[in-house]
Design a protein around this motif. Structure first.
Motif, PDB file in Angstrom:
ATOM      1  N   LEU A   1       9.179   2.258  -9.897  1.00  0.00           N
ATOM      2  CA  LEU A   1       8.736   0.869  -9.794  1.00  0.00           C
ATOM      3  C   LEU A   1       7.224   0.789  -9.977  1.00  0.00           C
ATOM      4  CD1 LEU A   1       9.954  -1.764  -7.236  1.00  0.00           C
ATOM      5  CD2 LEU A   1       7.530  -1.520  -7.701  1.00  0.00           C
ATOM      6  N   ALA A   2       6.493   1.660  -9.304  1.00  0.00           N
ATOM      7  CA  ALA A   2       5.027   1.635  -9.400  1.00  0.00           C
ATOM      8  C   ALA A   2       4.573   1.985 -10.815  1.00  0.00           C
ATOM      9  CB  ALA A   2       4.421   2.601  -8.388  1.00  0.00           C
ATOM     10  N   GLY A   3       5.226   2.954 -11.435  1.00  0.00           N
ATOM     11  CA  GLY A   3       4.836   3.363 -12.785  1.00  0.00           C
ATOM     12  C   GLY A   3       5.061   2.260 -13.810  1.00  0.00           C
ATOM     13  N   THR A   4       6.209   1.615 -13.741  1.00  0.00           N
ATOM     14  CA  THR A   4       6.472   0.519 -14.685  1.00  0.00           C
ATOM     15  C   THR A   4       5.553  -0.672 -14.413  1.00  0.00           C
ATOM     16  OG1 THR A   4       8.284  -0.230 -13.242  1.00  0.00           O
ATOM     17  CG2 THR A   4       8.858   1.177 -15.122  1.00  0.00           C
ATOM     18  N   PHE A   5       5.232  -0.906 -13.147  1.00  0.00           N
ATOM     19  CA  PHE A   5       4.281  -1.962 -12.791  1.00  0.00           C
ATOM     20  C   PHE A   5       2.918  -1.674 -13.418  1.00  0.00           C
ATOM     21  CE2 PHE A   5       1.170  -4.084 -10.078  1.00  0.00           C
ATOM     22  CZ  PHE A   5       1.746  -5.332  -9.863  1.00  0.00           C
ATOM     23  N   LEU A   6       2.510  -0.418 -13.401  1.00  0.00           N
ATOM     24  CA  LEU A   6       1.228  -0.042 -13.980  1.00  0.00           C
ATOM     25  C   LEU A   6       1.213  -0.279 -15.492  1.00  0.00           C
ATOM     26  CD1 LEU A   6      -1.584   1.207 -13.752  1.00  0.00           C
ATOM     27  CD2 LEU A   6      -0.520   3.471 -13.973  1.00  0.00           C
ATOM     28  N   ILE A   7       2.280   0.122 -16.180  1.00  0.00           N
ATOM     29  CA  ILE A   7       2.349  -0.078 -17.637  1.00  0.00           C
ATOM     30  C   ILE A   7       2.294  -1.561 -17.968  1.00  0.00           C
ATOM     31  CG2 ILE A   7       3.792   0.207 -19.685  1.00  0.00           C
ATOM     32  CD1 ILE A   7       4.861   2.783 -18.417  1.00  0.00           C
ATOM     33  N   ALA A   8       3.061  -2.363 -17.228  1.00  0.00           N
ATOM     34  CA  ALA A   8       3.057  -3.809 -17.472  1.00  0.00           C
ATOM     35  C   ALA A   8       1.681  -4.399 -17.186  1.00  0.00           C
ATOM     36  CB  ALA A   8       4.116  -4.491 -16.608  1.00  0.00           C
TER      37      ALA A   8
ATOM     38  N   GLN B   1      -4.363  -0.832  -7.317  1.00  0.00           N
ATOM     39  CA  GLN B   1      -4.945   0.018  -6.278  1.00  0.00           C
ATOM     40  C   GLN B   1      -4.528  -0.442  -4.882  1.00  0.00           C
ATOM     41  OE1 GLN B   1      -9.179  -0.333  -5.615  1.00  0.00           O
ATOM     42  NE2 GLN B   1      -9.371   1.879  -5.331  1.00  0.00           N
ATOM     43  N   ARG B   2      -4.595  -1.746  -4.653  1.00  0.00           N
ATOM     44  CA  ARG B   2      -4.286  -2.267  -3.317  1.00  0.00           C
ATOM     45  C   ARG B   2      -2.802  -2.151  -2.984  1.00  0.00           C
ATOM     46  NH1 ARG B   2      -6.743  -8.172  -3.266  1.00  0.00           N
ATOM     47  NH2 ARG B   2      -6.242  -8.033  -5.491  1.00  0.00           N
ATOM     48  N   MET B   3      -1.942  -2.324  -3.962  1.00  0.00           N
ATOM     49  CA  MET B   3      -0.514  -2.376  -3.681  1.00  0.00           C
ATOM     50  C   MET B   3       0.180  -1.025  -3.783  1.00  0.00           C
ATOM     51  SD  MET B   3       0.720  -5.941  -5.488  1.00  0.00           S
ATOM     52  CE  MET B   3       2.363  -5.782  -4.769  1.00  0.00           C
ATOM     53  N   MET B   4      -0.240  -0.198  -4.733  1.00  0.00           N
ATOM     54  CA  MET B   4       0.545   0.984  -5.058  1.00  0.00           C
ATOM     55  C   MET B   4      -0.047   2.306  -4.586  1.00  0.00           C
ATOM     56  SD  MET B   4       3.063  -0.441  -6.542  1.00  0.00           S
ATOM     57  CE  MET B   4       3.430  -2.055  -7.245  1.00  0.00           C
ATOM     58  N   THR B   5      -1.368   2.376  -4.394  1.00  0.00           N
ATOM     59  CA  THR B   5      -1.991   3.649  -4.052  1.00  0.00           C
ATOM     60  C   THR B   5      -2.294   3.720  -2.557  1.00  0.00           C
ATOM     61  OG1 THR B   5      -4.234   2.828  -4.484  1.00  0.00           O
ATOM     62  CG2 THR B   5      -3.022   3.732  -6.355  1.00  0.00           C
ATOM     63  N   GLY B   6      -2.844   4.861  -2.152  1.00  0.00           N
ATOM     64  CA  GLY B   6      -3.228   5.050  -0.760  1.00  0.00           C
ATOM     65  C   GLY B   6      -2.047   5.427   0.117  1.00  0.00           C
TER      66      GLY B   6
ATOM     67  N   GLY C   1       0.843  -1.192   0.000  1.00  0.00           N
ATOM     68  CA  GLY C   1       0.000   0.000   0.000  1.00  0.00           C
ATOM     69  C   GLY C   1       0.876   1.240   0.000  1.00  0.00           C
ATOM     70  N   GLY C   2       0.576   2.186  -0.887  1.00  0.00           N
ATOM     71  CA  GLY C   2       1.338   3.432  -0.937  1.00  0.00           C
ATOM     72  C   GLY C   2       2.716   3.296  -1.560  1.00  0.00           C
ATOM     73  N   VAL C   3       2.969   2.230  -2.285  1.00  0.00           N
ATOM     74  CA  VAL C   3       4.307   2.011  -2.854  1.00  0.00           C
ATOM     75  C   VAL C   3       4.669   3.107  -3.840  1.00  0.00           C
ATOM     76  CG1 VAL C   3       5.711   0.443  -4.267  1.00  0.00           C
ATOM     77  CG2 VAL C   3       4.216  -0.478  -2.495  1.00  0.00           C
ATOM     78  N   GLN C   4       3.679   3.659  -4.551  1.00  0.00           N
ATOM     79  CA  GLN C   4       3.994   4.686  -5.547  1.00  0.00           C
ATOM     80  C   GLN C   4       4.586   5.948  -4.912  1.00  0.00           C
ATOM     81  OE1 GLN C   4       0.346   5.626  -7.558  1.00  0.00           O
ATOM     82  NE2 GLN C   4      -0.494   6.825  -5.865  1.00  0.00           N
TER      83      GLN C   4
ATOM     84  N   GLY D   1       5.818  -0.813   7.288  1.00  0.00           N
ATOM     85  CA  GLY D   1       6.719  -1.799   6.718  1.00  0.00           C
ATOM     86  C   GLY D   1       7.153  -1.463   5.315  1.00  0.00           C
ATOM     87  N   ASN D   2       6.465  -0.486   4.684  1.00  0.00           N
ATOM     88  CA  ASN D   2       6.805  -0.102   3.314  1.00  0.00           C
ATOM     89  C   ASN D   2       7.579   1.210   3.234  1.00  0.00           C
ATOM     90  OD1 ASN D   2       5.405  -2.352   2.331  1.00  0.00           O
ATOM     91  ND2 ASN D   2       3.467  -1.214   2.255  1.00  0.00           N
ATOM     92  N   GLU D   3       7.845   1.815   4.402  1.00  0.00           N
ATOM     93  CA  GLU D   3       8.478   3.140   4.396  1.00  0.00           C
ATOM     94  C   GLU D   3       9.869   3.123   3.786  1.00  0.00           C
ATOM     95  OE1 GLU D   3       7.768   1.435   7.121  1.00  0.00           O
ATOM     96  OE2 GLU D   3       6.089   2.392   8.186  1.00  0.00           O
ATOM     97  N   ASN D   4      10.575   2.022   3.943  1.00  0.00           N
ATOM     98  CA  ASN D   4      11.974   1.969   3.504  1.00  0.00           C
ATOM     99  C   ASN D   4      12.161   1.285   2.154  1.00  0.00           C
ATOM    100  OD1 ASN D   4      12.857   3.207   5.946  1.00  0.00           O
ATOM    101  ND2 ASN D   4      12.759   1.221   7.005  1.00  0.00           N
ATOM    102  N   LEU D   5      11.060   1.033   1.466  1.00  0.00           N
ATOM    103  CA  LEU D   5      11.199   0.454   0.126  1.00  0.00           C
ATOM    104  C   LEU D   5      11.895   1.454  -0.790  1.00  0.00           C
ATOM    105  CD1 LEU D   5       7.696  -1.221  -0.400  1.00  0.00           C
ATOM    106  CD2 LEU D   5       9.844  -2.322   0.228  1.00  0.00           C
ATOM    107  N   TYR D   6      12.820   0.972  -1.583  1.00  0.00           N
ATOM    108  CA  TYR D   6      13.555   1.864  -2.479  1.00  0.00           C
ATOM    109  C   TYR D   6      13.187   1.565  -3.925  1.00  0.00           C
ATOM    110  CZ  TYR D   6      16.614  -2.255  -2.545  1.00  0.00           C
ATOM    111  OH  TYR D   6      17.105  -3.537  -2.634  1.00  0.00           O
ATOM    112  N   ASP D   7      13.471   2.536  -4.782  1.00  0.00           N
ATOM    113  CA  ASP D   7      13.071   2.446  -6.178  1.00  0.00           C
ATOM    114  C   ASP D   7      14.009   1.529  -6.956  1.00  0.00           C
ATOM    115  OD1 ASP D   7      11.412   3.021  -8.320  1.00  0.00           O
ATOM    116  OD2 ASP D   7      11.379   5.169  -7.892  1.00  0.00           O
ATOM    117  N   LEU D   8      13.704   1.332  -8.237  1.00  0.00           N
ATOM    118  CA  LEU D   8      14.514   0.462  -9.081  1.00  0.00           C
ATOM    119  C   LEU D   8      15.947   0.967  -9.166  1.00  0.00           C
ATOM    120  CD1 LEU D   8      12.041  -0.191 -12.052  1.00  0.00           C
ATOM    121  CD2 LEU D   8      12.506  -1.677 -10.095  1.00  0.00           C
TER     122      LEU D   8
END
Length: 540
Positions: free
Chosen positions: A401-408, A458-463, A392-395, A468-475
């Protein structure tokens, strides 16, 4: 004049690469990965040379190599390339360097063995070599040998190199998934072996081989099958068709023989899973198009309604189950079952649009699945979980990462402007001209695909950013080097598929001409008939 053996070079390069990798000192892990990448790039160069030299308007099979292998059985080392095989060779050769880059550190999942990296890279190269031989083989026995042999390295990639985990139960699930993959495909291969032997007996009885013996030469058997020189009765040919078709339906996979795929895809590393779904499984649909249709044209027509029914069920079934998944990797695996249904639907519609769309779909599915599965794999490796609800909120923390996930993801639902749209549209048009109900039911999967892709995003990338997702880093640059070519290919082939279609169209036309199939005549009334009807109605 002796011509250069391009096709032998194509598949031997990965084999040589595997041998070199295994010969490297155990401490040279990075070098082993680099060597594997180098040889995969060399195979890609050869594939590009083949594409540049291939004449779409020339002979059906080009770059033909033919040598004796087992003369007493009528088996030869015979290779050749048509337009359909060429585009699949290009897909395989193009994906392999990207999969090696994506799985650069995947060997760590197998533990700290001294030669783990060497083994992992060697297995990937061996799978590539065997798949390439399967696409270019013009000898039925040669095809069968490599069709089965590729299961062994793939089994070890699934069972020995899954995602890192200390959970004993998950390791056991991985082992079970690998065994399930192997047993399903071996059983299908055994059925096919019986059919291969049966076909040889038929050719021996008809004296198609040298000195009145049988033959495994694909072109000879196809010519006999379509000229009526293959003397077996309809019942025998139907049984032989079912033997080949069963093995290909397991490999593809076609519902209800699909149950091994989701388990194997989740158990393997993302790179190995993509290798299986985007490359290895294409041998199954390729086999249907080349071997089932060309060797058994009448039987293919007889069983086409049944196969189309199963394909449509698989299309809807895969999409429905994808909606209900809580595991992101399993969700993507179920989408592949739906997509393979579209490919098989187009093949057995037996129209030029359907088969062209099915072949193009093999390419586009390989690219879109590779993009979506690898990007999801990069995310899962950061977060350490496949559960969709944990994201949640990955974008907000990883926008690229979120943008390329959306295109795919949008490519997976066949959004216009992205590559899968063209192929799916051709399949539906080609199917509708002969099987209207099947095409109409298959269209429902477009709505279902929008549901599972957009809801997943919507469930994974928005909101808000979940804990636990605060430290996720981009590609990182290595991951961008993997994803960027895939996204570029989805955009390019979505807007301009002509370069690929130029190879596919003539090969599909030759296939349909060989089996004596033609597109259905239009059912719209002629202008004269329409005018006459209007005049008659006016007089009344």
């Amino acid at each position: 004049m002796t011509t250069y053996p391009w096709l032998s070079t194509l598949w031997l390069l990965p084999v040589v690469g595997a041998v070199v990798v295994l010969a490297l000192p155990a401490t040279r892990r990075v070098l082993a990965r680099g060597v594997a990448l180098t040889f995969s790039l060399a195979a890609l160069v050869v594939a590009v040379v083949l594409a540049a030299r291939f004449d779409p308007g020339g002979e059906q099979y080009q770059f033909v190599e033919s040598h004796e292998w087992i003369p007493s059985f009528g088996a030869g080392y015979t290779l050749g390339l048509d337009g359909i095989a060429l585009v699949l060779v290009l897909l395989t050769a193009a994906l392999m360097p990207l999969l090696i880059l994506a799985g650069w550190h995947d060997d760590r999942a197998a533990g700290s063995g001294r030669r783990v990296a060497h083994t992992y890279m060697a297995l990937i190269l061996l799978v590539e070599a065997m798949v390439l031989v399967s696409f270019v083989a013009l000898d039925i026995l040669l095809f069968y040998v490599f069709f089965e042999a590729m299961l062994i390295p793939m089994y070890f990639l699934i069972g020995g190199f899954g995602p890192r985990t200390t959970d004993v139960q998950l390791r056991q699930q991985r082992s079970r998934a690998a065994v399930k993959f192997l047993l399903y495909n071996l059983f299908g291969g055994l059925i096919m072996l019986a059919a291969v032997i049966g076909l040889y007996v038929v050719t021996a009885r008809d004296g198609l081989g040298a000195n009145g013996a049988g033959t495994f030469d694909f072109r000879t058997v196809v010519a006999a099958a379509n000229s009526g020189a293959l003397g077996a009765g309809p019942a025998v040919l139907n049984a032989l068709f079912l033997g080949f078709m069963f093995a290909f339906a397991v490999k593809a996979p076609l519902w209800p023989l699909h149950t091994w795929l989701p388990d194997a895809a989740v158990a393997a590393t993302p790179s190995s899973a993509v290798l299986m779904m985007a490359v290895v499984d294409k041998v199954g649909t390729f086999g249907m198009l080349r071997y089932c249709l060309l060797l058994f044209p009448d039987a293919s027509g007889t069983y086409a309604p049944l196969v189309i029914t199963l394909a449509v069920i698989g299309i809807v079934y895969g999409a429905l189950l994808a909606i209900g998944q809580t595991d992101v990797m399993r969700l993507i695996a179920y989408t592949s079952i739906s997509h393979f249904g579209f490919i098989i639907l187009g093949i057995f519609a037996m129209t030029s649009q359907g088969q062209t769309g099915a072949t193009l779909y093999m390419i586009n599915h390989g690219i879109s699945t590779a993009a979506l599965f690898l990007i999801a794999g990069f995310l899962v490796s950061r977060r350490g979980t496949r559960v969709i609800a944990e994201y949640g909120g990955v974008q907000k923390v990883a926008p690229v990462l979120a943008g390329t996930f959306l295109i795919a993801g949008l490519a997976t639902l066949s959004l216009p402007g992205l590559a899968p749209f063209v192929s799916e549209f051709l399949v539906l048009i080609g199917t509708f001209t002969r099987y209207q109900v099947a095409a109409i039911v298959a269209v429902s999967a477009l709505v279902l695909a929008a549901v599972y892709v957009l809801w997943l995003y919507q469930r994974m990338m928005t909101g808000p950013v979940k804990k636990g997702n605060e430290n996720l880093y981009d590609l990182v640059p290595r991951e961008l080097a993997v994803v960027a070519p895939l996204i570029a290919a989805l955009l390019f082939l979505g807007l301009y598929p002509k370069p690929v279609l130029d190879f596919i169209d003539p090969a599909v036309s030759q296939t349909l001409t060989t089996i004596g199939r033609h597109d259905p005549a239009p059912t719209v009334p002629a202008p004269e008939a329409g005018a006459a009807n209007l005049q008659e109605g006016g007089h009344k």
